[in-house]
Design an enzyme around this catalytic site. Structure first.
Site, short mmCIF file in Angstrom:
data_model
loop_
_atom_site.label_atom_id
_atom_site.label_comp_id
_atom_site.label_asym_id
_atom_site.label_seq_id
_atom_site.Cartn_x
_atom_site.Cartn_y
_atom_site.Cartn_z
N SER A 1 0.90 -1.78 -0.01
CA SER A 1 -0.17 0.31 0.13
C SER A 1 1.02 1.44 -0.14
CB SER A 1 -1.35 0.40 1.33
OG SER A 1 -1.55 1.43 1.36
N TYR B 1 -2.98 -1.20 10.49
CA TYR B 1 -2.81 -1.01 9.01
C TYR B 1 -1.24 -0.92 8.29
CZ TYR B 1 -4.38 -1.34 3.86
OH TYR B 1 -4.18 -1.25 2.69
#
Ligand code: BGC
Length: 270
Positions: A156, A169
């Site tokens: 990401s 995350y």
């Protein structure tokens, strides 16, 4: 595109974790369209996995579906076992399965920290570990692939952009970056290539809530110099290139596919 180019992964087998929706589904379809046999792993969304299967059949591809939690060692072992049973040698792992459980740091439960790290980081480690063991135990056939194996982590932009309200995350993705580079360094002598693709805002279920809200969409677009949200297929195409022989010299790299999100857009006006 001629058929050779079109089926450039012919004779290869790929596992895609978390392939019942979003980016994982698009990657599984793209790999199958490029000629690879694909194992579609899914956690619980059987309808989604069946949709992936139907989309693969629609491009005359070949796949099996394997249910399993990527955060559990037993399930990971079964995933690799069933793949080898169905297709023989393994050539490609796309470690894609990932979840988000957002909350402010001051309120974050250990359970939400744990769940995200377990799937996103432990899961990626276990899958990569099983793939690497499979690759080193196989005979290299350069007619099929110049590399002995290819691992791609779907990371990401948050492997480098800190993200408040999502420390679990962002930590999992930052960890993935160092894991990818360390594994790439260690496995290069075995001719195993290890890379990451780090997507920005892509239209998938993971950010559906954000995209449902007009104000949040406006804020999201303000962070994307290119002015639009990405499509899962744009990640699928990049993966196909990265695991093909065209990218045989690429290892230890991160490809950001984010419309410029990582370019500090707020500095765009000086
Ligand atoms: C997250 C999405 C988010 C995007 C950009 C991704 O890794 O899963 O929810 O929209 O990063 O911030």
């Amino acid at each position: 595109m001629n058929d050779n180019q079109h089926r450039k992964l012919k004779g290869q087998t790929a596992i895609v974790t978390g392939a019942s929706s979003g980016i994982g589904q698009a990657i599984a379809v793209a790999l199958a369209e490029s000629g690879a046999n694909v194992t579609v792993n899914y956690h619980s969304d059987e309808a989604g996995a069946k949709e992936t299967e139907a989309r693969i059949e629609a491009v005359s591809g070949n796949c099996i579906l394997v249910k399993g939690d990527i955060g559990k060692e037993h399930d990971v072992n079964r995933l690799f076992f069933q793949t080898r049973e169905a297709f023989g040698d393994l050539h490609i792992l796309i470690s894609n399965a990932g979840i988000q459980k957002d909350s402010p740091f001051l309120e974050m439960s250990y359970a939400d920290w744990d769940a995200v790290i377990k799937t996103n980081l432990y899961g990626a480690f276990m899958a990569a570990n099983a793939a690497a063991k499979a690759f080193v135990g196989q005979e290299l056939d350069e007619e099929v692939s110049k590399a002995a194996g290819k691992i791609v982590f779907i990371s990401s932009v948050h492997d480098k952009i800190p993200w408040s309200g999502r420390v679990n995350y962002a930590t999992s993705k930052g960890g993935t970056k160092m894991m990818m580079q360390s594994i790439a360094q260690e496995l290069a002598p075995y001719k195993i290539r290890v890379n990451s693709i780090s997507p920005g805002a892509i239209e998938t279920p993971i950010n559906e809530d954000q995209r449902d809200d007009e104000e949040e969409v406006r804020q999201m677009l303000a962070k994307i110099p290119y002015g639009r949200i990405g499509q899962p297929e744009e990640i699928g195409k990049a993966v196909c290139w990265l695991v093909s022989d065209e990218a045989d010299y690429v290892t230890g790299a991160t490809l950001y596919i984010d419309g410029g999100m990582t370019l500090y857009p707020s500095f765009g006006e000086g």
